[in-house]
Motif scaffolding. Structure first.
Motif, mmCIF file in Angstrom:
data_model
loop_
_atom_site.group_PDB
_atom_site.id
_atom_site.type_symbol
_atom_site.label_atom_id
_atom_site.label_comp_id
_atom_site.label_asym_id
_atom_site.label_seq_id
_atom_site.Cartn_x
_atom_site.Cartn_y
_atom_site.Cartn_z
ATOM 1 N N ALA A 55 5.202 -7.022 -23.029
ATOM 2 C CA ALA A 55 5.367 -7.587 -21.696
ATOM 3 C C ALA A 55 4.496 -8.654 -21.452
ATOM 4 O O ALA A 55 3.734 -9.256 -22.019
ATOM 5 N N ILE A 56 5.011 -9.648 -20.716
ATOM 6 C CA ILE A 56 4.441 -10.808 -20.294
ATOM 7 C C ILE A 56 3.683 -10.651 -18.817
ATOM 8 O O ILE A 56 4.212 -10.164 -17.959
ATOM 9 N N ARG A 57 2.174 -10.848 -18.591
ATOM 10 C CA ARG A 57 1.391 -10.367 -17.609
ATOM 11 C C ARG A 57 0.777 -11.659 -17.202
ATOM 12 O O ARG A 57 0.474 -12.310 -17.956
ATOM 13 N N ASP A 58 0.264 -11.680 -16.075
ATOM 14 C CA ASP A 58 -0.577 -12.484 -15.556
ATOM 15 C C ASP A 58 -2.044 -12.086 -15.967
ATOM 16 O O ASP A 58 -2.550 -10.803 -15.347
ATOM 17 N N MET A 59 -2.765 -12.924 -16.686
ATOM 18 C CA MET A 59 -4.061 -12.579 -17.028
ATOM 19 C C MET A 59 -5.016 -13.542 -17.186
ATOM 20 O O MET A 59 -4.928 -14.852 -17.198
ATOM 21 N N PRO A 60 -6.165 -13.383 -17.168
ATOM 22 C CA PRO A 60 -7.500 -14.591 -17.130
ATOM 23 C C PRO A 60 -7.428 -15.181 -18.356
ATOM 24 O O PRO A 60 -7.429 -14.292 -19.487
ATOM 25 N N TRP A 61 -7.493 -16.313 -18.453
ATOM 26 C CA TRP A 61 -7.393 -17.073 -19.696
ATOM 27 C C TRP A 61 -8.098 -18.343 -19.585
ATOM 28 O O TRP A 61 -8.292 -19.209 -18.471
ATOM 29 N N VAL A 62 -8.906 -18.845 -20.874
ATOM 30 C CA VAL A 62 -9.712 -19.902 -20.749
ATOM 31 C C VAL A 62 -9.001 -21.139 -21.068
ATOM 32 O O VAL A 62 -8.408 -21.123 -22.181
ATOM 33 N N VAL A 63 -8.752 -22.083 -20.164
ATOM 34 C CA VAL A 63 -8.095 -23.191 -20.415
ATOM 35 C C VAL A 63 -9.029 -24.378 -20.092
ATOM 36 O O VAL A 63 -9.614 -24.809 -19.052
ATOM 37 N N ASP A 64 -9.294 -25.141 -21.298
ATOM 38 C CA ASP A 64 -10.243 -26.388 -21.187
ATOM 39 C C ASP A 64 -11.392 -26.020 -20.650
ATOM 40 O O ASP A 64 -12.062 -26.770 -19.698
#
Length: 446
Positions: free
Chosen positions: A392-401
Motif C-alpha cells: 500500500a502507498i501511505r503518507d509517511m515521514p521521510w527525510v528529503v535533503d
C-alpha cells in the motif's frame, strides 16, 4: 427411432483430470443445436462453458451441479434422431452401444479439447415389455431425471426447486431445502430464503451446542485445490529468499496525476500497478535471471532464460486466486499496460478468465496494497523464478535533503528461487524496480 449419444466431459486445458459441474444451461426435454452451450464447469484454472457437438433432444443429465467428474466421464445423454428412422443402438445392462461406429462417435471428446480416448458408460434404460411379469412386491417409482433445479432425491414426491448457487449456499449453511417454501415465482427457493432459514430464532433459548456444530467443512476442489497444490510444490521445491525495500514514490504519484490529464491516457485507468509492471519489465532487461526458470526435467538440470516477459498478475476472485498473464508485457508502453491490466482484472473479477490465459507466465506481481497491506513474503508461482509483492502507498515521514517531510511511501518485497538467482542479482533487480518507481525519469537510462 431414437438414437442416443452420451456427451463426455472434455479436456478443456492441458493436463486437466477432473472438473466440477457448476450449472446446467439445459434440462431434459430441451432441444439443443450444434455448438450450443449446455453446461458450465469449474476446472483447476477457471470456469469454462462447454458447447455440445450435436443437435437433438436432451434425455438425461447424468451429473448434478456440485459434483466433481473425471475427464471422459459421460455427463449428458442426447437423442440425436428424435422420431427419426435410425435404428436404436441396443443397450444391455448399461453397456455401450453394439454398433462400433456409434460407440466410436459417442466416445469422441469435444473438437479442440484434446485427443483423450473416452470409454463411455451408459446408464441402463428402463424398457417396457408387452406382457409384464407379475410381481409380489410393489414396483418402485422410476428414478426421476436430473434437473438444473433438483437438489436431492424427492421425499414423498416433492422436490425443492433451487438454482445451483442457492443449493451450494444451503449446503454451506446447513439448511435443509425440504424445510423451506420458495418465495420466487413457481416456488423457486432464493438465497434470501436460505439465509432467513439459517438465522437463529431471536426468541428461542440458546441450546447446548455439540462439538463441531458451529463448524463448516467445505471440500477442497477447483481453483482452491489447484492453488494449494501449486503453492506446496513451489514452497518445498524452490529455495525461497525474500528481500524488502521501502521506496518514496512521491514523484511517481505526481507523474501519474499529470498523465491522467494527457490526451494519450484519456479513458485509461492509470494505477500504481501499471507503473510497477513497467518497472519490472525494464528492470528484467538488466537482470534477466529473474525472468528465467530452473528445469530439471531432463537428464541434466538447465536454467531456461526467457527473452520475453509474460507478466502474471495475481487476482483475487470469487472462485479463489488466479494469475492471468499479460503476454509480451515487455513490448508494451505504459498506456498499453494500463489498458491490459484493466481488461485482465475485470475479466478475472467476472470469472471469465480462460485456462489458456493463465499458462506460460515468466514473472508475477501480487498487489497486496489493494487490501491495505504493506508487504508480505509471496510464494513463487511454479514455472517461474521470482515474484514481486507491491504494498500500500501511505503518507509517511521521510527525510528529503536533510529535512523531515511527509511523502508517499510504499514497500516492495521480492521472493526468488536461489537456485537461479543469487543475492546480488535479486538485490540489483529489486533496487532497479525501486529506483524506477522513486524517479520514473530513471527509465531513460535503461
Amino acid at each position: 427411432m431414437p438414437e442416443y449419444k452420451q456427451f463426455p466431459l472434455a479436456d478443456t486445458a492441458e493436463g486437466l483430470t477432473e472438473a466440477e459441474i457448476l450449472g446446467w444451461r439445459i434440462k431434459p426435454g430441451d432441444e439443443v443445436t450444434v455448438n450450443q452451450i449446455v453446461v458450465e464447469i469449474e476446472t483447476a484454472k477457471a470456469a469454462v462453458e462447454l458447447p455440445i457437438p450435436w443437435a437433438g433432444v436432451v434425455t438425461e443429465l447424468l451429473v448434478e451441479p456440485g459434483q466433481t467428474v473425471e475427464v471422459g466421464a459421460p455427463i449428458l445423454t442426447v437423442d440425436v434422431d428424435p422420431g427419426g428412422a435410425a435404428a436404436p443402438a441396443p443397450v444391455t445392462n448399461g453397456s455401450a452401444p453394439a454398433d462400433p461406429q456409434a460407440a466410436e462417435e459417442e466416445m469422441k471428446p469435444l473438437v479442440g479439447y484434446g485427443s483423450k480416448t473416452v470409454v463411455a458408460k451408459r446408464r441402463p434404460r428402463k424398457t417396457a415389455t408387452a406382457t409384464p411379469e407379475p410381481v409380489s412386491e410393489p414396483v418402485p417409482e422410476p428414478e426421476p431425471m436430473a434437473s438444473v433445479h433438483t437438489v436431492s432425491a424427492p421425499r414423498g414426491g416433492y422436490v425443492p426447486l433451487a438454482k445451483p448457487p442457492v443449493r451450494k449456499l444451503a449446503k454451506e449453511l446447513g439448511v435443509d431445502l425440504y424445510d423451506l417454501t420458495g418465495t420466487a415465482e413457481g416456488g423457486v427457493i432464493t438465497r434470501e430464503d436460505v439465509r432467513r432459514a439459517a438465522e437463529p430464532a431471536s426468541a428461542a433459548p440458546a441450546a447446548p451446542v455439540a462439538a463441531g456444530a458451529r463448524e463448516r467443512r467445505v471440500p477442497v476442489k477447483g481453483v482452491r485445490k489447484a492453488t494449494a497444490q501449486a503453492m506446496v510444490a513451489s514452497a518445498f521445491t524452490a529455495p525461497h529468499v525474500t528481500e524488502f525495500l521501502t521506496v518514496d514514490v512521491t514523484p511517481m504519484m505526481e507523474l501519474r496525476q499529470r498523465l491522467k490529464t494527457s490526451p494519450a491516457f484519456a479513458g485509461v485507468k492509470l494505477t500504481p500497478l501499471a507503473f510497477a509492471a513497467k518497472a519490472v519489465c525494464l528492470a528484467a532487461r538488466r537482470t534477466p535471471d529473474v525472468n528465467a526458470v530452473w528445469d530439471d526435467s531432463g537428464a541434466t538440470a538447465e536454467i531456461v532464460y526467457k527473452d520475453y516477459v509474460h507478466l502474471g498478475i495475481a487476482a483475487a476472485t470469487p472462485r479463489g486466486l488466479v494469475v492471468p498473464k499479460i503476454r509480451d508485457a515487455d513490448a508494451m508502453s505504459l498506456v498499453d499496460l494500463a489498458r491490459a491490466l484493466e481488461d485482465l482484472t475485470s475479466t478475472a473479477r467476472d470469472g471469465k478468465t480462460t485456462p489458456e490465459a493463465m499458462l506460460g507466465g515468466t514473472f508475477t506481481i501480487t498487489n497486496v496494497g489493494v487490501f491495505g497491506v504493506d508487504t508480505g513474503t509471496p510464494i513463487i508461482n511454479p514455472g517461474e523464478s521470482a515474484i514481486l509483492a507491491v504494498g500500500a502507498i501511505r503518507d509517511m515521514p521521510w527525510v528529503v535533503d536533510g529535512e523531515l517531510a511527509v511523502r508517499k511511501v510504499m514497500q516492495l518485497s521480492l521472493s526468488f528461487d536461489h537456485r537461479v538467482i543469487d543475492g546480488q542479482q535479486g538485490s540489483q533487480f529489486l533496487a532497479d524496480v525501486g529506483a524506477l518507481l522513486a524517479d520514473p525519469a530513471v527509465a531513460i537510462t535503461f
